[in-house]
Write a protein that holds these residues in place. Structure first.
Motif, short mmCIF file in Angstrom:
data_model
loop_
_atom_site.label_atom_id
_atom_site.label_comp_id
_atom_site.label_asym_id
_atom_site.label_seq_id
_atom_site.Cartn_x
_atom_site.Cartn_y
_atom_site.Cartn_z
N GLN A 419 62.03 71.01 8.47
CA GLN A 419 61.68 72.15 9.32
C GLN A 419 60.32 71.91 9.94
O GLN A 419 59.35 71.60 9.25
N TYR A 420 60.24 72.05 11.28
CA TYR A 420 58.99 71.95 12.01
C TYR A 420 58.26 73.30 11.97
O TYR A 420 58.89 74.37 11.93
N SER A 421 56.94 73.24 12.00
CA SER A 421 56.16 74.45 12.22
C SER A 421 56.22 74.84 13.69
O SER A 421 56.53 74.02 14.56
N GLY A 422 55.89 76.09 13.98
CA GLY A 422 56.02 76.58 15.34
C GLY A 422 55.12 75.90 16.33
O GLY A 422 55.46 75.79 17.52
N ASP A 423 53.95 75.39 15.88
CA ASP A 423 53.05 74.69 16.79
C ASP A 423 53.33 73.20 16.87
O ASP A 423 52.66 72.48 17.60
N GLY A 424 54.33 72.71 16.11
CA GLY A 424 54.70 71.30 16.18
C GLY A 424 53.76 70.36 15.45
O GLY A 424 53.88 69.14 15.63
N ARG A 425 52.84 70.86 14.63
CA ARG A 425 51.86 70.00 13.96
C ARG A 425 52.34 69.52 12.61
O ARG A 425 51.96 68.45 12.14
N TRP A 426 53.19 70.30 11.93
CA TRP A 426 53.59 69.99 10.57
C TRP A 426 55.11 69.86 10.49
O TRP A 426 55.85 70.53 11.24
N SER A 458 66.75 73.83 -1.02
CA SER A 458 67.85 73.95 -0.06
C SER A 458 67.41 74.49 1.30
O SER A 458 68.06 74.22 2.30
N THR A 459 66.32 75.27 1.35
CA THR A 459 65.90 75.91 2.59
C THR A 459 64.39 75.89 2.69
O THR A 459 63.69 76.14 1.70
N LEU A 460 63.89 75.61 3.89
CA LEU A 460 62.47 75.70 4.21
C LEU A 460 62.31 76.48 5.50
O LEU A 460 63.13 76.33 6.42
N CYS A 461 61.26 77.29 5.57
CA CYS A 461 61.02 78.08 6.77
C CYS A 461 59.53 78.32 6.92
O CYS A 461 58.86 78.73 5.96
N PRO A 706 59.11 71.50 18.45
CA PRO A 706 59.03 72.56 19.46
C PRO A 706 57.95 72.34 20.50
O PRO A 706 57.97 72.99 21.54
N ALA A 707 57.00 71.41 20.24
CA ALA A 707 55.88 71.22 21.16
C ALA A 707 55.94 69.91 21.92
O ALA A 707 55.24 69.74 22.92
N ALA A 708 56.76 68.97 21.51
CA ALA A 708 56.83 67.65 22.15
C ALA A 708 58.27 67.19 22.16
O ALA A 708 59.07 67.59 21.30
N PRO A 709 58.64 66.34 23.11
CA PRO A 709 60.02 65.84 23.19
C PRO A 709 60.31 64.81 22.12
O PRO A 709 60.40 63.61 22.38
N GLN A 710 60.43 65.25 20.88
CA GLN A 710 60.71 64.38 19.74
C GLN A 710 61.85 64.96 18.93
O GLN A 710 62.03 66.18 18.87
N LEU A 711 62.58 64.08 18.28
CA LEU A 711 63.70 64.46 17.44
C LEU A 711 63.55 63.76 16.10
O LEU A 711 63.45 62.53 16.05
#
Length: 730
Positions: A419-426, A458-461, A706-711
């Motif tokens: 799971q990515y953080s909303g700012d895309g840093r973590w 099982s879940t991270l958020c 969410p902040a950069a074109p990465q997968l």
């Protein structure tokens, strides 16, 4: 060799099918001006027909158009039987043809009859030239000139319809081109399908509400001897079924041959049928708008939308989160009043006070640290959070090549969730060995390890403000963490949950924690106190309470849930063990809609198009969500219609629950697969656009930055960072 003849015969159209009558050639009275013109044209064509003089020489009869109502008493007419013809010879198992201009069928065996679609009152055109019975026919691809090819056991003829009609009026015959057919070639169909043709299926949504490309309206007509079926090419689902037996007024209940054409302009379709056991030939007109309305899926009583369209009701459980947010300002005002009251109290000293410090020795400051020194090339963590990020590039292509990979553990350990953080840093990773790792988005440096669970995570958020991380594990507990502390700030479910928690997340802009346990949905209100008391470490300073419980339909176990936390939304989506999808409206505190049999197996993930704070989408796009099940592909749903709009089935997923993800721009869908690849689909196509390689085991987790074109792709062996083309890291 016999000279082919071209003639035109007007076949009578008596309303009750009793044959020709005196009124069929009458040009006045109730017939109207249009029928009069058709009558004059018919009389002129009859004059040049081959030896035919008047109504007595006609060899087939056509009925007047009769209305056929749909079973269920629909307001609008769905099917209209325009014409019915009686032929001397049966025309079953003959390939018929329909175009945008004409319907063509054999009459009396070796005669080719054409009926005009655009002008039904126009005189029928009959082409004569075949010596044996016609077996197949097909129209050309161009409308100008209109061509038709007819085949029999003796000749293959190509007709120019404009020339045929002109020369028939000039009492000239058309000589078509011929080609001998091979006598020994035969083909046998493996399935009882009479015809395949393209179909334009209109959408009932407003033109401005559509977020899917035009491919979503592309369908296929499939005709059998018992009915017509519409197959959606994008979702790979059977959209509609029209059984001939359900329409009792149809003259043909079992078809021997069929041809269908669709009119995209007026949303109509014309079907040409021949009887299997008789000699009847019928032309049907189908209203596609009425067909779509009559066979729509379960539409809720009120329109559903992920975006909140109304205020929170005072009786809603979400009202507690609104009241909490409004009570922050008065608290500061009360605090200032208390401070002013304390300042007015008298001052009392219980010890001896020295009025001056002259008796003390002088103090000299030996060293004073400088606090305004700037670090070279480094910034504090606070500066990183507040720094501005570039907007997400919307024109980037799909992921194409990996840029970095890292092993999450020295021993072989499966990664259960990312799971990515909303700012895309973590980037948070949950492991099967009960650990949670927090990486930087670039997968550099040493990750922070969060330990405390007794089972597989099982879940991270992540929370909306990126301060907290919520983890759920198989030990029936939830823990709330801070990235900078290795100890949990809040422990939920110790003895309070009787079943594991398959899904948990922050909800309503971090006001609540939403989780599923067994057959229940629970809404928790929590308070986190990050202050650490070294003396009373055993005493929890954070707390929580359950404010709302809701059971699912049929008391079935919830396998997955999804809700938006980046903005206020009242909608919660759940999937049950009984293969149903259920939509809850927490503003009213009840179920809003149910989709039964969403998959043939239980759904193990619901993924919503939540977008990103670094890009914007059309507000209708947030109503799209994905579901996936083991052994099946990925299905795209629209909350407004509760229908499956598209299916993505190009990746193998037969025995392991591979997960899915939406791109922040809403243009791509990524999913894992069992063939050691990650698949990326374009939302406008049903086939995958790219297949990303590099793993040595099943790819079970994918996540977009969410902040950069990465997968990010997670396999059973390692984490892999895939970068989209055009990004500076490529």
């Amino acid at each position: 060799m016999r000279r082919p003849e071209v003639g035109g015969r007007r076949l009578s159209r008596d309303r009750r099918g009793r044959g020709p009558g005196p009124s069929s050639c009458n040009h006045g009275g109730a017939a109207g001006a249009g029928r009069a013109r058709a009558g004059h044209l018919g009389s002129r064509l009859l004059g040049v027909a081959a030896g035919l003089r008047g109504p007595r020489d006609r060899r087939s009869k056509l009925k007047m158009a009769q209305e056929v109502s749909c079973i269920g008493d629909c307001e609008d007419t769905m099917i209209t039987e325009k014409y019915l013809a009686e032929s001397k010879e049966p025309a079953s198992h003959v390939q018929l043809a329909c175009s945008m201009l004409y319907c063509a069928f054999p009459l009396d065996g070796n005669q080719l009859c054409l009926w005009s679609i655009r002008d039904p009152s126009h005189q029928l055109l009959i082409l004569q030239g075949h010596l044996q019975s016609i077996t197949a026919m097909a129209f050309g691809n161009k409308e100008n000139p209109p061509l038709i090819c007819s085949a029999s056991q003796d000749y293959l003829m190509i007709w120019n319809l404009d020339e045929c009609r002109e020369k028939s009026l000039k009492e000239e015959s058309q000589r078509p081109s011929r080609k001998m057919l091979d006598q020994g070639e035969e083909a046998e169909a493996a399935l009882p399908i009479l015809m395949l043709a393209g179909c334009y299926l209109p959408r009932l949504l407003d033109a401005g509400c559509g977020v899917l490309p035009s491919e979503s309206s592309t369908c296929l007509w499939i005709a059998s001897s018992t009915g017509l079926f519409i197959f959606h090419l994008a979702s790979l689902e059977l959209e509609h079924a029209l059984h001939f037996k359900d329409f009792r007024c149809l003259s043909i209940q079992v078809a021997g041959s069929c041809a269908v054409t669709s009119q995209a302009a007026d949303h109509k379709a014309f079907c040409l049928l021949t009887s299997m056991f008789g000699k009847r030939i019928a032309i049907l007109e189908i209203s596609l708008d009425t067909l779509v309305r009559s066979q729509q899926g379960p539409v809720p009583e009120k329109a559903l939308s992920v975006l909140a369209s109304s205020c929170v009701l005072p009786t809603s459980p979400l009202y507690l989160g609104v009241v909490k947010g409004k009570s922050t300002k008065p608290a500061g005002h009360k605090q200032s009043a208390v401070q002013s009251a304390v300042g007015d109290q008298p001052l009392v000293f219980h010890t001896k006070v020295r009025s001056s410090g002259y008796a003390l020795p002088p103090r000299v400051t030996m060293f004073s640290p400088k606090t305004n020194i700037k670090k070279d090339g480094k910034r504090s963590s606070k500066c990183k959070i507040n720094c501005k990020r570039e907007e997400y590039p919307l024109e980037t292509s799909v992921p194409s090549k990996p840029s970095k990979q890292v092993a999450v553990c020295q021993e072989p350990t499966a990664v259960s969730c990312v799971q990515y953080s909303g700012d895309g840093r973590w980037l948070a990773c949950g492991l099967a060995n009960s650990l949670s790792l927090v990486f930087e988005a670039s997968l550099t440096g040493t990750p922070a390890a969060l330990s405390g669970h007794d089972g597989a995570v099982s879940t991270l958020c992540w929370s909306h403000d990126q301060r907290w991380l919520l983890s759920a594990a198989q030990d029936q507990t939830l823990r709330l963490w801070s990235v900078h502390r290795k100890e949990p700030l809040l422990l939920l479910g110790r003895g309070g949950l009787c079943k594991p928690v398959p899904s948990a997340q922050f909800y309503y802009m971090d006001a609540f924690i939403l989780l599923s346990s067994g057959q229940e949905l629970q809404l928790l209100r929590y308070h986190v106190d990050p202050v650490r008391d070294e003396i009373k470490r055993y005493k929890p300073r954070s707390r929580y309470e359950c404010v709302f419980r809701l059971s699912t339909r049929g008391a079935t176990e919830v396998t997955s849930l999804s809700a938006v936390n980046d903005f206020y939304s009242h909608v919660v989506l759940t999937a049950g063990r009984n293969r149903t999808l259920q939509v809850f409206d927490l503003n009213t505190g009840c179920s809003a809609a149910v989709i039964a049999e969403a998959h043939s197996r239980p759904v193990h993930q619901i993924c919503q198009n939540k977008g990103s704070s670094f890009t914007t989408q059309q507000f209708q796009a947030y109503n799209l969500f994905l579901t996936t099940a083991v052994g099946e592909g990925v299905r795209l749903w629209d909350l407004r219609t509760l229908r499956c709009e598209r299916s993505f089935e190009g990746h193998p997923n037969r025995g392991y629950p591979c997960r899915i993800a939406f791109s922040p721009c809403g243009r791509f869908v990524a999913c894992g697969a069992e063939d050691r690849h990650a698949y990326v689909y374009n939302l406008g196509c049903s086939t995958f656009s790219h297949r990303l390689a590099g793993h040595t085991d099943t790819v079970s987790e994918v996540a977009f930055n969410p902040a950069a074109p990465q997968l990010k792709c997670r396999g059973q062996d390692r984490l892999k960072n895939g970068v989209m083309c055009g990004h500076p890291e490529c």
